[in-house]
Design an enzyme around this catalytic site. Structure first.
Site, PDB file in Angstrom:
ATOM      1  N   SER A 558       0.813  -1.206   0.000  1.00  0.00           N
ATOM      2  CA  SER A 558       0.000   0.000   0.000  1.00  0.00           C
ATOM      3  C   SER A 558       0.853   1.265   0.000  1.00  0.00           C
ATOM      4  O   SER A 558       1.693   1.441  -0.857  1.00  0.00           O
ATOM      5  CB  SER A 558      -0.964  -0.047   1.187  1.00  0.00           C
ATOM      6  N   ASP A 644      -9.870  -2.696  -6.286  1.00  0.00           N
ATOM      7  CA  ASP A 644      -9.373  -2.029  -5.084  1.00  0.00           C
ATOM      8  C   ASP A 644      -9.780  -0.555  -5.124  1.00  0.00           C
ATOM      9  O   ASP A 644      -9.366   0.194  -6.005  1.00  0.00           O
ATOM     10  CB  ASP A 644      -7.852  -2.161  -5.031  1.00  0.00           C
ATOM     11  N   HIS A 689      -8.498  -4.722  -0.429  1.00  0.00           N
ATOM     12  CA  HIS A 689      -7.268  -3.955  -0.614  1.00  0.00           C
ATOM     13  C   HIS A 689      -6.047  -4.849  -0.559  1.00  0.00           C
ATOM     14  O   HIS A 689      -5.169  -4.777  -1.416  1.00  0.00           O
ATOM     15  CB  HIS A 689      -7.195  -2.871   0.459  1.00  0.00           C
TER      16      HIS A 689
END
Length: 726
Positions: A558, A644, A689
């Site tokens: 991320s 996502d 995610h």
């Protein structure tokens, strides 16, 4: 009394899904942020146990998901030298992976939401919400609701709340491949029946009003934004009404019930500012009471005990967290009295309130501590925890005499500890000692960044490793949102250390390891500090004899992808290979697109390039996508998720294509003998995610690293198969 989650942890947990591209859904045995926000998580010491009936493992989900991979080998018109295919190694890998991914389900345990209330334990068994009177008697339970009625794909219970008098139970249901959720309310009777269901619920809590009626408060999430609070009643007096709406799109809202259930708090916050309202747990229909109107830069979180509010806040100097208190009937900031201050560079990990004690879980100088404060005499007992420990797992507990918790590290499963207030001592779980304590070392070192700042690192390697300079190194980094680098136990990390790897965790600025200022020094127009810290850490590791660039790999997920991508542009010679998951790589274009769900909420972290030219120019200096250029790059493996919402797939694809073009251009100039790096983009379907426990992802990443470094992967996959029995 039903145990509630820790206030501070829940606050942080909620601050990330709505402000950050960082925290994935936490489903199995993860140490940080009180998994599933506020429900009790059952962690069973990693014995070989039977899985819940009919509940698919994450690996099974991953096996059924096709992926699309692209490699620079497919497009570079360059003759590759040293193209020895490692076919023997590949055969070994495929053989072991086949075994790994077809392991019978009973080989590993699914950890599910569970909560105690009254004489019952509520949890998920197979595809059902159930309750039993004996926590250890898994064969004797009452089925309350069958999740298959929701017609969702592989649903699981994310958290559970039981009404005060056990007339109702509410459960939040999710699926592995989506962040969408459904909250069901089941009426408890001789024949339990679903009373209601609400879509897109984020947080929820029960209170009981003056008429002994159960009232459910819940927050509604739309497009990753949570601004509305509702309250609902059931039975003969059914109603469902919106109770509060936050108008500022940069804030989000969540609910927390104080541990003594006296107050329900409505918490409204963004990354730097918060505001809390109190709802009387005895009179929930009365108007809420404001504790303190939001003041920019002031964060505060509230617990309650004996008509006093205990407030964890950064108000005043220094702007780090401190504990204050005030009478519940005079909650405004001018009445807050300083109660306890932390040492400099201390991170408050959690806070738990008991009848006569307040327990603070702290991280100071990269080591863990527990401070036990006596509320009757204001005494303080500080306990330094074992140096191997890197993280806490907070246990749920309604026993006022004991404070249980667990400690863990990336290579060691959790171990139970209990602080007993009467004895004033900390007791640790006895029994089999994990052999990793003798076969590995944990070191805490510091690197000096460009500006002289000391950057902490945590390093793991085998005790008997010889000539560490020739060992492979896997570096971990995050450095955003004030979040600590994740150091929960991961079997694949344990396996790497057993196979001779060095693991290094770099706690760079932008993260939260040294408190609020550590985060402030790595966000907005100080984001380059995190990059300088990462570079200094890797150079320090090499300088002190931990591996070398040709054996150095780097991993992040991320928002950690920002620093990794920036380093690949600025100092690619430090690395051989990189693995990224759902990486944030196109900061500038993302932050200029206000139609994306998180852009407005993330302005405090990255800046506003649309209206502030200074922010725009600064982001251009480090944004991975903006700074790609024809040069040699390390090989890169990227795992992305098709739907996502936090890190749009478009940005990752654009980054990958631009990187391929730069590599191709550089390869043409480098000549025929140039060994081009691999760029692999693995796109997984689904709207989540990050799926941390996907065996398919884990094996693909490890395979990539071993291939890039030319290492034999046979033993590592055999060992991984063994550890995944936990």
């Amino acid at each position: 009394m039903q145990r509630k989650s820790k206030l501070f942890l829940q606050t942080l947990k909620y601050s990330i899904p709505h402000l950050g591209k960082c925290m994935q859904k936490q489903h199995l045995n993860h140490y940080n942020f009180a998994d599933h926000y506020y429900n009790r998580i059952k962690l069973k010491k990693y014995h070989l146990t039977k899985c819940l009936q009919n509940k698919p493992t994450v690996s099974e989900l991953a096996r059924n998901i096709p992926s699309r991979s692209f490699s620079s080998k497919d497009f570079l018109p360059i003759k590759q030298e040293n193209e020895k295919s490692l076919s023997e190694n590949m055969d070994a890998f495929e053989k072991v992976r086949t075994k790994l991914e077809t392991q019978p389900q009973e080989e590993y345990e699914i950890i599910n939401a569970e909560v105690k209330h009254g004489g019952f334990v509520y949890y998920q068994e197979g595809c059902c919400l159930v309750r039993s009177k004996d926590e250890e008697d898994n064969d004797n339970y009452e089925v309350l609701f069958n999740l298959e009625e929701l017609k969702l794909d592989q649903p699981f219970i994310d958290c559970i709340r039981v009404a005060p008098d056990e007339k109702y139970v509410a459960a939040k249901i999710r699926t592995e491949d989506s962040e969408a959720s459904t909250c069901i309310v089941v009426k408890l009777s001789d024949q339990p029946v679903m009373e209601a269901s609400f879509p897109n619920v984020s947080s929820f809590e029960w209170v009981k009003d003056e008429e002994e009626e159960d009232v459910l408060f819940y927050t509604f999430q739309r497009n990753l934004r949570c601004h509305d609070v509702y309250r609902a009643t059931f039975g003969d007096n059914k109603r469902n009404e919106r109770f509060y709406t936050e108008k500022d799109p940069s804030y989000f809202v969540f609910l927390y019930l104080t541990k003594d259930s006296r107050f329900l708090t409505i918490n409204i916050m963004n990354k730097t500012t918060s505001e809390v309202w109190l709802i009387d747990g005895l009179s929930p229909w009365d108007p809420p009471v404001l504790i303190q109107k939001r003041i920019h830069g002031v964060l505060y979180y509230v617990e309650h005990r004996d008509d006093e509010l205990y407030i964890l806040t950064n108000v005043g100097e220094p702007t780090e967290f401190k504990l204050m208190r005030t009478a519940a009937d005079t909650p405004a900031i001018m009445n807050w009295d300083l109660f306890f201050t932390m040492k400099r560079n201390t991170k408050v990990v959690d806070l738990d309130m008991f009848k006569d004690h307040c327990v603070l879980f702290l991280k100071h100088s990269n080591l863990l501590y527990v401070n036990v404060i006596g509320l009757a005499d204001d005494s303080v007992r500080s306990l330094k925890l074992p140096p191997w420990a890197c993280g806490f797992i907070m246990d749920t507990n309604s026993d006022p005499k004991n404070c249980p918790f667990q400690l863990c590290s990336p290579i060691r499963p959790p171990k139970y500890y209990t602080y007993k207030f009467a004895e004033g001592k900390l007791f640790e779980e006895t029994g089999h000692e994990d052999p990793i304590t003798k076969t590995s070392r944990v070191l805490r070192l510091e690197a000096k960044s460009k500006d002289g700042k000391s950057v902490p690192m945590t390093i793991f390697h085998k005790t008997d490793s010889e000539d560490l300079l020739k060992k492979p190194l896997l570096v971990h980094v995050y450095g955003a949102y004030g979040m600590d680098l994740k150091m929960n136990f991961r079997p694949e990390r344990r396996v790497l250390v057993d196979d001779g790897w060095i693991l290094a965790y770099c706690h760079v600025r932008g993260g939260g390891e040294l408190g609020l200022q550590w985060h402030a020094d790595g966000r907005l127009t100080k984001k380059l500090n995190g990059l300088a810290d990462l570079e200094a850490c890797i150079k320090t590791l090499h300088g002190q004899g931990f591996s070398q660039p040709s054996l150095t790999t780097l991993t992040a997920f991320s928002a950690g992808g920002v620093l990794v991508g920036a380093l690949c542009n600025s100092n690619p010679e430090l690395l051989r290979a990189v693995t990224l998951e759902a990486p944030f790589l196109d900061v500038l274009n993302t932050m200029m697109d206000t139609t994306l769900p998180l852009t407005l909420e993330e302005l405090e972290e990255w800046g506003n390039p649309s209206s502030d030219e200074k922010h725009k120019n600064y982001i251009k200096r480090y944004c991975p996508y903006q700074n790609i250029k024809p040069q040699h790059y390390p090989s890169i493996h990227i795992t992305a998720y098709e739907n996502d919402e936090r890190v749009p797939l478009k940005g990752i694809i654009n980054y990958t294509e631009k990187l391929k073009e730069a590599i191709t251009e550089h390869a043409k100039d480098a000549g025929e003998g140039y060994q081009a790096p691999n760029v692999v983009l693995d796109i997984q379907p689904g709207g989540n995610h990050v799926i941390e426990d996907s065996h398919k992802k884990i094996t693909a990443q490890i395979k990539f690293l071993y291939e890039e470094l030319g290492l034999d992967s046979t033993s590592v996959f055999e060992n991984l198969k063994k550890y995944l029995k936990f």
